[in-house]
Write a protein that holds these residues in place. Structure first.
Motif, PDB file in Angstrom:
ATOM      1  N   LEU A   1       1.039  -1.126   0.080  1.00  0.00           N
ATOM      2  CA  LEU A   1       0.104  -0.023   0.042  1.00  0.00           C
ATOM      3  C   LEU A   1       0.879   1.458   0.167  1.00  0.00           C
ATOM      4  O   LEU A   1       1.990   1.235   0.422  1.00  0.00           O
ATOM      5  CB  LEU A   1      -1.005  -0.059   1.227  1.00  0.00           C
TER       6      LEU A   1
ATOM      7  N   HIS B   1       0.639   4.325   1.941  1.00  0.00           N
ATOM      8  CA  HIS B   1       0.272   4.902   3.213  1.00  0.00           C
ATOM      9  C   HIS B   1       0.511   6.132   3.633  1.00  0.00           C
ATOM     10  O   HIS B   1       2.006   6.161   3.931  1.00  0.00           O
ATOM     11  CB  HIS B   1       0.150   3.712   4.464  1.00  0.00           C
TER      12      HIS B   1
ATOM     13  N   CYS C   1     -13.236  -3.197   2.205  1.00  0.00           N
ATOM     14  CA  CYS C   1     -13.618  -1.818   1.781  1.00  0.00           C
ATOM     15  C   CYS C   1     -13.038  -1.405   0.452  1.00  0.00           C
ATOM     16  O   CYS C   1     -12.644  -0.455   0.683  1.00  0.00           O
ATOM     17  CB  CYS C   1     -13.573  -0.950   3.080  1.00  0.00           C
TER      18      CYS C   1
ATOM     19  N   SER D   1      -8.416   2.135  -3.352  1.00  0.00           N
ATOM     20  CA  SER D   1      -8.083   2.211  -1.891  1.00  0.00           C
ATOM     21  C   SER D   1      -8.707   1.147  -1.181  1.00  0.00           C
ATOM     22  O   SER D   1      -9.822   0.632  -1.594  1.00  0.00           O
ATOM     23  CB  SER D   1      -8.306   3.580  -1.431  1.00  0.00           C
ATOM     24  N   GLY D   2      -8.265   0.645   0.200  1.00  0.00           N
ATOM     25  CA  GLY D   2      -8.772  -0.140   0.791  1.00  0.00           C
ATOM     26  C   GLY D   2      -8.134  -0.335   2.138  1.00  0.00           C
ATOM     27  O   GLY D   2      -7.271   0.303   2.402  1.00  0.00           O
ATOM     28  N   TYR D   3      -8.745  -1.422   2.711  1.00  0.00           N
ATOM     29  CA  TYR D   3      -8.290  -1.677   4.107  1.00  0.00           C
ATOM     30  C   TYR D   3      -7.592  -3.169   4.158  1.00  0.00           C
ATOM     31  O   TYR D   3      -8.336  -3.877   3.672  1.00  0.00           O
ATOM     32  CB  TYR D   3      -8.983  -1.314   5.224  1.00  0.00           C
TER      33      TYR D   3
ATOM     34  N   CYS E   1      -6.851  -6.172   6.550  1.00  0.00           N
ATOM     35  CA  CYS E   1      -7.182  -6.897   7.832  1.00  0.00           C
ATOM     36  C   CYS E   1      -6.025  -7.664   8.041  1.00  0.00           C
ATOM     37  O   CYS E   1      -5.762  -8.843   7.487  1.00  0.00           O
ATOM     38  CB  CYS E   1      -8.502  -7.327   8.018  1.00  0.00           C
TER      39      CYS E   1
ATOM     40  N   VAL F   1      -5.622  -3.135  11.553  1.00  0.00           N
ATOM     41  CA  VAL F   1      -6.323  -2.654  10.171  1.00  0.00           C
ATOM     42  C   VAL F   1      -5.411  -1.411   9.569  1.00  0.00           C
ATOM     43  O   VAL F   1      -5.154  -0.449  10.446  1.00  0.00           O
ATOM     44  CB  VAL F   1      -7.679  -2.343  10.358  1.00  0.00           C
TER      45      VAL F   1
ATOM     46  N   GLY G   1      -5.120   1.253   6.263  1.00  0.00           N
ATOM     47  CA  GLY G   1      -5.616   1.666   5.104  1.00  0.00           C
ATOM     48  C   GLY G   1      -4.613   2.382   4.149  1.00  0.00           C
ATOM     49  O   GLY G   1      -3.574   2.639   4.587  1.00  0.00           O
TER      50      GLY G   1
ATOM     51  N   THR H   1      -3.621   3.229  -0.521  1.00  0.00           N
ATOM     52  CA  THR H   1      -3.908   3.060  -2.097  1.00  0.00           C
ATOM     53  C   THR H   1      -2.936   1.780  -2.351  1.00  0.00           C
ATOM     54  O   THR H   1      -1.977   1.542  -2.082  1.00  0.00           O
ATOM     55  CB  THR H   1      -3.426   4.032  -2.682  1.00  0.00           C
TER      56      THR H   1
END
Length: 117
Positions: free
Chosen positions: A51, A53, A69, A83-85, A87, A93, A95, A97
């Motif tokens: 990601l 971040h 998400c 984009s998302g999260y 887990c 968690v 988040g 891109t």
């Protein structure tokens, strides 16, 4: 719905292991003949998550990281930003891109796409 983009068709896309999530969704949008598309819902895992971040590349090693998400506009011609999260296995968690070309599907990934021709 006022202000909502018109949608010609909704399709369920099942991504295969080792496909990059973003690139595979761009390919699916091309195959469906969409000029543009957006994600209505998604569930799945990546081998490892990479990601962006807050401007920093963050690698979350696997095996198997769940993406929750997921959102973003799909450009069939390339360069989409999703984009998302994530887990994480330690229950945290994170988040950000998805880094383009660096998030290979783990076991499975299903995405509901709404597209406009």
């Amino acid at each position: 719905m006022t202000g909502a983009a018109p949608v010609d068709r909704v399709v369920l896309v099942k991504l295969q292991p080792n496909q990059d999530v973003t690139q595979a969704l761009e390919q699916a949008a091309r195959i469906c003949g969409f000029a543009s598309a957006h994600i209505l819902g998604a569930v799945g895992s990546v081998v490892e998550a990479v990601l962006d971040h807050d401007g920093q590349e963050l690698r979350i090693p696997g095996p198997g990281q769940e993406i929750a998400c997921l959102s973003g506009a799909i450009k069939p011609t390339g360069g989409s930003r999703l984009s998302g999260y994530v887990c994480c296995v330690d229950t945290s968690v994170v988040g950000g891109t998805l880094v383009y070309g660096r998030n290979a599907v783990g076991v499975t990934f299903e995405v509901l796409l709404a597209g406009q021709a």
